[in-house]
Design a protein around this motif. Structure first.
Motif, PDB file in Angstrom:
ATOM      1  N   ASN A 192     -25.234 -60.460  59.487  1.00 38.36           N
ATOM      2  CA  ASN A 192     -24.809 -60.100  60.832  1.00 38.36           C
ATOM      3  C   ASN A 192     -24.919 -61.339  61.716  1.00 38.36           C
ATOM      4  OD1 ASN A 192     -24.589 -59.164  63.503  1.00 38.36           O
ATOM      5  ND2 ASN A 192     -25.409 -57.159  62.944  1.00 38.36           N
ATOM      6  N   ASN A 193     -23.774 -61.860  62.150  1.00 43.02           N
ATOM      7  CA  ASN A 193     -23.776 -63.108  62.924  1.00 43.02           C
ATOM      8  C   ASN A 193     -24.592 -62.995  64.196  1.00 43.02           C
ATOM      9  OD1 ASN A 193     -22.144 -64.391  61.045  1.00 43.02           O
ATOM     10  ND2 ASN A 193     -20.248 -63.731  62.063  1.00 43.02           N
ATOM     11  N   ARG A 194     -24.533 -61.815  64.830  1.00 42.56           N
ATOM     12  CA  ARG A 194     -25.267 -61.651  66.072  1.00 42.56           C
ATOM     13  C   ARG A 194     -26.761 -61.740  65.825  1.00 42.56           C
ATOM     14  NH1 ARG A 194     -24.961 -56.191  69.604  1.00 42.56           N
ATOM     15  NH2 ARG A 194     -25.749 -55.427  67.615  1.00 42.56           N
ATOM     16  N   VAL A 195     -27.236 -61.142  64.747  1.00 44.15           N
ATOM     17  CA  VAL A 195     -28.656 -61.204  64.417  1.00 44.15           C
ATOM     18  C   VAL A 195     -29.064 -62.631  64.070  1.00 44.15           C
ATOM     19  CG1 VAL A 195     -30.433 -60.408  62.815  1.00 44.15           C
ATOM     20  CG2 VAL A 195     -28.698 -58.809  63.648  1.00 44.15           C
ATOM     21  N   ALA A 196     -28.230 -63.330  63.299  1.00 47.22           N
ATOM     22  CA  ALA A 196     -28.551 -64.699  62.906  1.00 47.22           C
ATOM     23  C   ALA A 196     -28.643 -65.614  64.118  1.00 47.22           C
ATOM     24  CB  ALA A 196     -27.489 -65.212  61.929  1.00 47.22           C
ATOM     25  N   PHE A 197     -27.634 -65.503  65.002  1.00 49.43           N
ATOM     26  CA  PHE A 197     -27.646 -66.354  66.188  1.00 49.43           C
ATOM     27  C   PHE A 197     -28.845 -66.045  67.063  1.00 49.43           C
ATOM     28  CE2 PHE A 197     -26.599 -66.756  70.701  1.00 49.43           C
ATOM     29  CZ  PHE A 197     -26.349 -68.112  70.781  1.00 49.43           C
ATOM     30  N   LEU A 198     -29.140 -64.752  67.245  1.00 44.72           N
ATOM     31  CA  LEU A 198     -30.249 -64.360  68.105  1.00 44.72           C
ATOM     32  C   LEU A 198     -31.583 -64.822  67.526  1.00 44.72           C
ATOM     33  CD1 LEU A 198     -31.035 -62.830  70.664  1.00 44.72           C
ATOM     34  CD2 LEU A 198     -31.239 -60.768  69.275  1.00 44.72           C
ATOM     35  N   SER A 199     -31.717 -64.766  66.224  1.00 47.42           N
ATOM     36  CA  SER A 199     -32.977 -65.177  65.601  1.00 47.42           C
ATOM     37  C   SER A 199     -33.233 -66.670  65.832  1.00 47.42           C
ATOM     38  CB  SER A 199     -32.951 -64.879  64.100  1.00 47.42           C
ATOM     39  OG  SER A 199     -32.819 -63.499  63.875  1.00 47.42           O
ATOM     40  N   ILE A 200     -32.224 -67.500  65.536  1.00 53.54           N
ATOM     41  CA  ILE A 200     -32.404 -68.942  65.699  1.00 53.54           C
ATOM     42  C   ILE A 200     -32.555 -69.309  67.167  1.00 53.54           C
ATOM     43  CG2 ILE A 200     -31.334 -71.188  65.356  1.00 53.54           C
ATOM     44  CD1 ILE A 200     -32.460 -69.900  62.832  1.00 53.54           C
ATOM     45  N   TRP A 201     -31.729 -68.711  68.030  1.00 54.37           N
ATOM     46  CA  TRP A 201     -31.805 -69.013  69.464  1.00 54.37           C
ATOM     47  C   TRP A 201     -33.166 -68.624  70.037  1.00 54.37           C
ATOM     48  CZ3 TRP A 201     -29.589 -71.644  73.201  1.00 54.37           C
ATOM     49  CH2 TRP A 201     -29.870 -71.301  74.527  1.00 54.37           C
ATOM     50  N   CYS A 228     -32.752 -53.412  72.630  1.00 54.59           N
ATOM     51  CA  CYS A 228     -31.518 -52.621  72.593  1.00 54.59           C
ATOM     52  C   CYS A 228     -31.012 -52.463  71.171  1.00 54.59           C
ATOM     53  CB  CYS A 228     -30.452 -53.285  73.468  1.00 54.59           C
ATOM     54  SG  CYS A 228     -30.811 -53.235  75.235  1.00 54.59           S
ATOM     55  N   MET A 229     -31.072 -53.527  70.376  1.00 55.77           N
ATOM     56  CA  MET A 229     -30.616 -53.460  68.990  1.00 55.77           C
ATOM     57  C   MET A 229     -31.482 -52.498  68.182  1.00 55.77           C
ATOM     58  SD  MET A 229     -29.861 -57.499  68.324  1.00 55.77           S
ATOM     59  CE  MET A 229     -29.735 -57.224  66.566  1.00 55.77           C
ATOM     60  N   ARG A 230     -32.788 -52.522  68.455  1.00 52.40           N
ATOM     61  CA  ARG A 230     -33.674 -51.610  67.729  1.00 52.40           C
ATOM     62  C   ARG A 230     -33.356 -50.155  68.064  1.00 52.40           C
ATOM     63  NH1 ARG A 230     -38.300 -49.406  69.285  1.00 52.40           N
ATOM     64  NH2 ARG A 230     -38.437 -50.771  71.110  1.00 52.40           N
ATOM     65  N   LYS A 231     -33.066 -49.869  69.333  1.00 53.10           N
ATOM     66  CA  LYS A 231     -32.741 -48.501  69.727  1.00 53.10           C
ATOM     67  C   LYS A 231     -31.406 -48.060  69.162  1.00 53.10           C
ATOM     68  CE  LYS A 231     -35.376 -48.682  74.037  1.00 53.10           C
ATOM     69  NZ  LYS A 231     -35.303 -48.654  75.527  1.00 53.10           N
ATOM     70  N   GLN A 232     -30.402 -48.970  69.156  1.00 58.05           N
ATOM     71  CA  GLN A 232     -29.089 -48.615  68.615  1.00 58.05           C
ATOM     72  C   GLN A 232     -29.146 -48.373  67.123  1.00 58.05           C
ATOM     73  OE1 GLN A 232     -26.439 -51.741  69.728  1.00 58.05           O
ATOM     74  NE2 GLN A 232     -26.524 -51.271  71.946  1.00 58.05           N
ATOM     75  N   ALA A 233     -30.000 -49.136  66.432  1.00 52.57           N
ATOM     76  CA  ALA A 233     -30.102 -48.976  64.978  1.00 52.57           C
ATOM     77  C   ALA A 233     -30.939 -47.785  64.589  1.00 52.57           C
ATOM     78  CB  ALA A 233     -30.681 -50.235  64.359  1.00 52.57           C
ATOM     79  N   GLY A 234     -31.528 -47.110  65.575  1.00 49.31           N
ATOM     80  CA  GLY A 234     -32.330 -45.926  65.259  1.00 49.31           C
ATOM     81  C   GLY A 234     -33.548 -46.241  64.450  1.00 49.31           C
ATOM     82  N   GLY A 235     -34.089 -47.430  64.670  1.00 48.79           N
ATOM     83  CA  GLY A 235     -35.335 -47.783  63.982  1.00 48.79           C
ATOM     84  C   GLY A 235     -35.125 -48.477  62.676  1.00 48.79           C
ATOM     85  N   SER A 236     -33.835 -48.777  62.306  1.00 50.27           N
ATOM     86  CA  SER A 236     -33.604 -49.437  61.030  1.00 50.27           C
ATOM     87  C   SER A 236     -34.201 -50.828  60.971  1.00 50.27           C
ATOM     88  CB  SER A 236     -32.098 -49.538  60.764  1.00 50.27           C
ATOM     89  OG  SER A 236     -31.480 -50.302  61.788  1.00 50.27           O
ATOM     90  N   TYR A 237     -34.504 -51.399  62.157  1.00 45.26           N
ATOM     91  CA  TYR A 237     -35.111 -52.727  62.171  1.00 45.26           C
ATOM     92  C   TYR A 237     -36.610 -52.658  62.234  1.00 45.26           C
ATOM     93  CZ  TYR A 237     -30.586 -54.829  62.856  1.00 45.26           C
ATOM     94  OH  TYR A 237     -29.299 -55.247  62.700  1.00 45.26           O
ATOM     95  N   SER A 238     -37.131 -51.421  62.168  1.00 41.93           N
ATOM     96  CA  SER A 238     -38.583 -51.345  62.255  1.00 41.93           C
ATOM     97  C   SER A 238     -39.191 -50.974  60.932  1.00 41.93           C
ATOM     98  CB  SER A 238     -39.003 -50.371  63.354  1.00 41.93           C
ATOM     99  OG  SER A 238     -38.309 -49.166  63.227  1.00 41.93           O
ATOM    100  N   GLY A 239     -39.587 -49.841  60.602  1.00 43.77           N
ATOM    101  CA  GLY A 239     -40.340 -49.554  59.391  1.00 43.77           C
ATOM    102  C   GLY A 239     -41.742 -49.215  59.774  1.00 43.77           C
ATOM    103  N   SER A 240     -42.674 -49.559  58.941  1.00 42.76           N
ATOM    104  CA  SER A 240     -44.065 -49.251  59.206  1.00 42.76           C
ATOM    105  C   SER A 240     -44.600 -50.035  60.382  1.00 42.76           C
ATOM    106  CB  SER A 240     -44.922 -49.548  57.965  1.00 42.76           C
ATOM    107  OG  SER A 240     -44.837 -50.912  57.649  1.00 42.76           O
ATOM    108  N   GLY A 270     -38.542 -61.735  64.223  1.00 44.66           N
ATOM    109  CA  GLY A 270     -37.598 -60.638  64.224  1.00 44.66           C
ATOM    110  C   GLY A 270     -37.874 -59.653  63.105  1.00 44.66           C
ATOM    111  N   SER A 271     -37.048 -58.585  63.073  1.00 48.22           N
ATOM    112  CA  SER A 271     -37.298 -57.486  62.135  1.00 48.22           C
ATOM    113  C   SER A 271     -37.006 -57.871  60.699  1.00 48.22           C
ATOM    114  CB  SER A 271     -36.428 -56.290  62.525  1.00 48.22           C
ATOM    115  OG  SER A 271     -35.065 -56.674  62.540  1.00 48.22           O
ATOM    116  N   THR A 272     -36.107 -58.810  60.468  1.00 46.84           N
ATOM    117  CA  THR A 272     -35.767 -59.160  59.087  1.00 46.84           C
ATOM    118  C   THR A 272     -36.976 -59.692  58.336  1.00 46.84           C
ATOM    119  OG1 THR A 272     -35.073 -61.299  59.907  1.00 46.84           O
ATOM    120  CG2 THR A 272     -33.375 -59.648  59.674  1.00 46.84           C
ATOM    121  N   LYS A 273     -37.815 -60.462  58.994  1.00 46.09           N
ATOM    122  CA  LYS A 273     -39.004 -60.984  58.341  1.00 46.09           C
ATOM    123  C   LYS A 273     -39.953 -59.867  57.960  1.00 46.09           C
ATOM    124  CE  LYS A 273     -42.143 -62.791  60.869  1.00 46.09           C
ATOM    125  NZ  LYS A 273     -43.260 -61.888  60.582  1.00 46.09           N
TER     126      LYS A 273
END
Length: 646
Positions: free
Chosen positions: A554-563, A611-623, A633-636
């Motif tokens: 996801n380009n938006r996630v990649a750019f946001l992570s590095i930025w 906002c991304m976490r809320k839109q994804a319905g928690g897919s970027y979170s987990g435990s 970020g959530s990917t790590k």
């Protein structure tokens, strides 16, 4: 006729001629003795033995040594042996120069120049009229063809030449030099005029209402006023012991030049003194108007004074207590509230800031927006459910330090103009603390990210939360307190614009004196270099760890992570090291924009991640759902969870 008798008659005639010249022209301004040193072919040396006084000068020589032994100096004392290169020839030309006005002695031997006594300020007593005494006996080795100026004393080889000196007040010698300058055009006489000074005494009577003292100096065949001093009535009230004021005018910077290539002292130097009194903090300043050659707008000029109480022999010009008012390219007016030496310091090679007005506007806007953004980010972090998490506390510490940094930077110009030097001392120290605190919290972000990535492989003790706070806010206090105790580090800093170098922008920061520059080079720069390098390394580590994950596509996630990580790790400050070459203006604007809006970018990153976490319905979170706002970020976090399950 007997050759020896002829030699004696020549000496008598020469000395009579020299004495006649001395009587006609009063005292000697200097001495030039030359001769031929007859020596052997082995190793040669200079034997120097000089001390203060006015007893005389002995110039002797033998097969291996040329000796200068004298007690004629006012300040210079020197005793040493200097080795010379071996000479195949058995004779060497030499000349000795003595300048009593500035206590300078130079020796030229076989093409080599030696300064035996360096020039100093005009002294009280000078040793001059070095009359030639009886020659030492003739010998095979010694000095042949001894001459004073161009007058031959003896063609024979003598072991030594004796000169007896007479003490005289240097001011009297200077007056003679100045009087001779009207009828002489020799370069040496003109230099004497520049070294010497003219004095004017003013008697402040009971009805003293102020007085103008004009300095007359010759320029060709005309008289030119190089400086005008206005003595205010407040000076009489400040002088308690005497009513006499002495104004001394120097027409050369020969004795007052600092050892810097970037600045130059005007030829006009004025000394104002009241005998046996220290006058300072006058309610009405002394006005000194300097008339000088053209100084263009590209070279800034400042009125400076010399505090001789610290070290009378060390030239140290400072702007304290003086205000500069310009009256065109050929005139500068100085308003000073104390008495000492005064002149104008000219910046020879200024490095003014281009587009300073635009950069100031960007910085002010960015700092204002960042202050508001940091407040919003602090409120957001306080309201998070997992406030006790370490990464939240680190983010909060960075937000607080950036808030303080941007707030002080936004107000620094106003405080410098309104509060002056005293307020700027405290504000500059606070600004330095906020900067070091921001760097420290960014470094803690780097350390914590490294910890989060590798802690599953290296089981280590996790630091308590107060350790983070102690390091982030406590460590920067140490260097700031040390520099504050040293003194003279913090104060008003001038930023010179390229379009008008004489109207600089004032800010509260570290000053431009040598101690402040050393503090900048040994504290700020090493910390910044370490932060930028470690941040770049950590960016590479995180990139390598999260690149295989699906979320990285996801380009938006990649750019946001590095930025976002670039802001957190302080790598944007690395642009300050690229301010050179043809792209310097572009880099300066980019660096100014990124660093002044840094608080806003951090708030924007946290808001977008939320906002991304809320839109994804928690897919970027987990435990660990709150990890979306952590350093990587959530990917790590998903990567770490997968590794923990395995």
């Amino acid at each position: 006729m007997n050759p020896q008798l002829v030699d004696h008659l020549r000496v008598v005639f020469t000395m009579s001629f020299l004495l006649g010249i001395a009587a006609a022209s009063e005292n000697d301004l200097d001495l030039k003795f030359c001769g031929t040193w007859v020596h052997g072919k082995g190793a040669l040396s200079l034997d120097i033995n000089l001390s203060t006084g006015c007893k005389g000068l002995l110039i002797s020589a033998n097969e291996t040594y040329l000796s200068i032994d004298g007690q004629i100096t006012s300040q210079c004392s020197r005793s040493e042996v200097i080795s010379l290169k071996n000479h195949q020839e058995q004779q060497t030309e030499f000349c000795l120069y003595w300048d009593p006005l500035v206590d300078q002695m130079k020796l030229q031997v076989g093409g080599n120049n030696f300064t035996l006594c360096w020039p100093v300020r005009l002294q009280g007593s000078c040793c001059t009229d070095l009359s030639h005494g009886q020659n030492e006996p003739m010998a095979s080795y010694g000095i042949r063809d001894g001459t004073v100026y161009t007058d031959l004393i003896s063609k024979n080889t003598h072991k030594a030449y004796n000169f007896g000196g007479q003490p005289i007040q240097c001011t009297i010698l200077c007056e003679q030099a100045l009087n001779r300058s009207y009828t002489s055009t020799s370069q040496d006489t003109v230099r004497k005029e520049h070294i010497c000074a003219r004095k004017s005494e003013v008697e402040m009577k009971a009805d003293f209402t102020g007085y103008n003292v004009i300095s007359p100096f010759t320029e060709g065949n005309s008289v030119k006023a190089t400086a005008i001093v206005h003595l205010p009535p407040a000076l009489k009230q400040a002088a308690k012991k005497t009513n006499k004021v002495v104004c001394t005018f120097f027409n050369s910077n020969y004795l007052f030049e600092e050892d810097h290539n970037e600045v130059k002292v005007l030829n006009n130097v004025v000394e104002i003194t009241v005998e046996n009194e220290v006058i300072a903090n006058l309610p009405e300043p002394i006005r000194i108007t300097f008339h000088h050659d053209t100084i263009y707008k590209t070279h800034s000029r400042k009125c400076v004074s010399w505090d001789t109480r610290k070290d009378p022999l060390q030239v140290n010009w400072a702007m304290d207590g003086c205000e500069t008012k310009q009256s065109g390219e050929k005139q500068t007016e100085c308003l000073c509230n104390h008495l000492t030496y005064f002149t104008v310091l000219v910046q020879l090679e200024p490095r003014p800031v281009r587009h300073l007005l635009a950069l100031t506007a960007i910085t002010s806007l960015g700092c204002a927006v960042s202050v508001i953004s940091c407040v919003a980010l602090i409120i957001y972090l306080f309201r998070k459910r997992r406030f006790k998490e370490k990464f939240t506390r680190i983010h909060l510490g960075l937000a607080v330090s950036l808030f303080l940094l941007h707030l002080l930077f936004f107000l620094t110009g106003v405080l410098a103009n309104v509060g002056g030097e005293r307020v700027c001392t405290w504000v500059g120290a606070a600004l330095h603390y906020a900067l070091l605190s921001s760097f420290t919290w960014m470094g803690l972000q780097v350390f914590h990210t490294f910890w989060s990535v590798y802690k599953i492989f290296i089981q280590m003790f996790s630091p308590q939360h107060y350790i983070w706070i102690l390091v982030g806010f406590g460590f920067p206090i140490i260097p700031v307190m040390i520099l504050g105790c040293i003194g003279g580090i913090y104060g008003i800093r001038e930023v010179v614009p390229s379009n008008d170098v004489n109207n600089p922008y004032l800010m509260c920061w570290m000053r431009t004196e040598r101690e402040a520059l050393l503090a900048h080079y040994f504290i700020n720069l090493p910390i910044l270099i370490f932060l930028v390098l470690s941040g770049i390394v950590m960016l590479f580590v995180v990139y390598r760890e999260i690149k295989p994950r699906d979320e990285w596509k996801n380009n938006r996630v990649a750019f946001l992570s590095i930025w976002g990580l670039s802001c957190l790790f302080g790598t944007t400050w690395g642009l300050t090291f690229l301010d050179f070459g043809p792209l310097s203006d572009f880099v300066l604007f980019v660096s100014c924009f990124l660093n002044s809006f840094q608080g806003f970018f951090l708030m924007l990153r946290f808001w977008i991640l939320d906002c991304m976490r809320k839109q994804a319905g928690g897919s970027y979170s987990g435990s660990t759902s709150s990890s979306s706002s952590s350093s990587t970020g959530s990917t790590k976090q998903r990567m770490l969870q997968a590794q923990e399950k395995s």
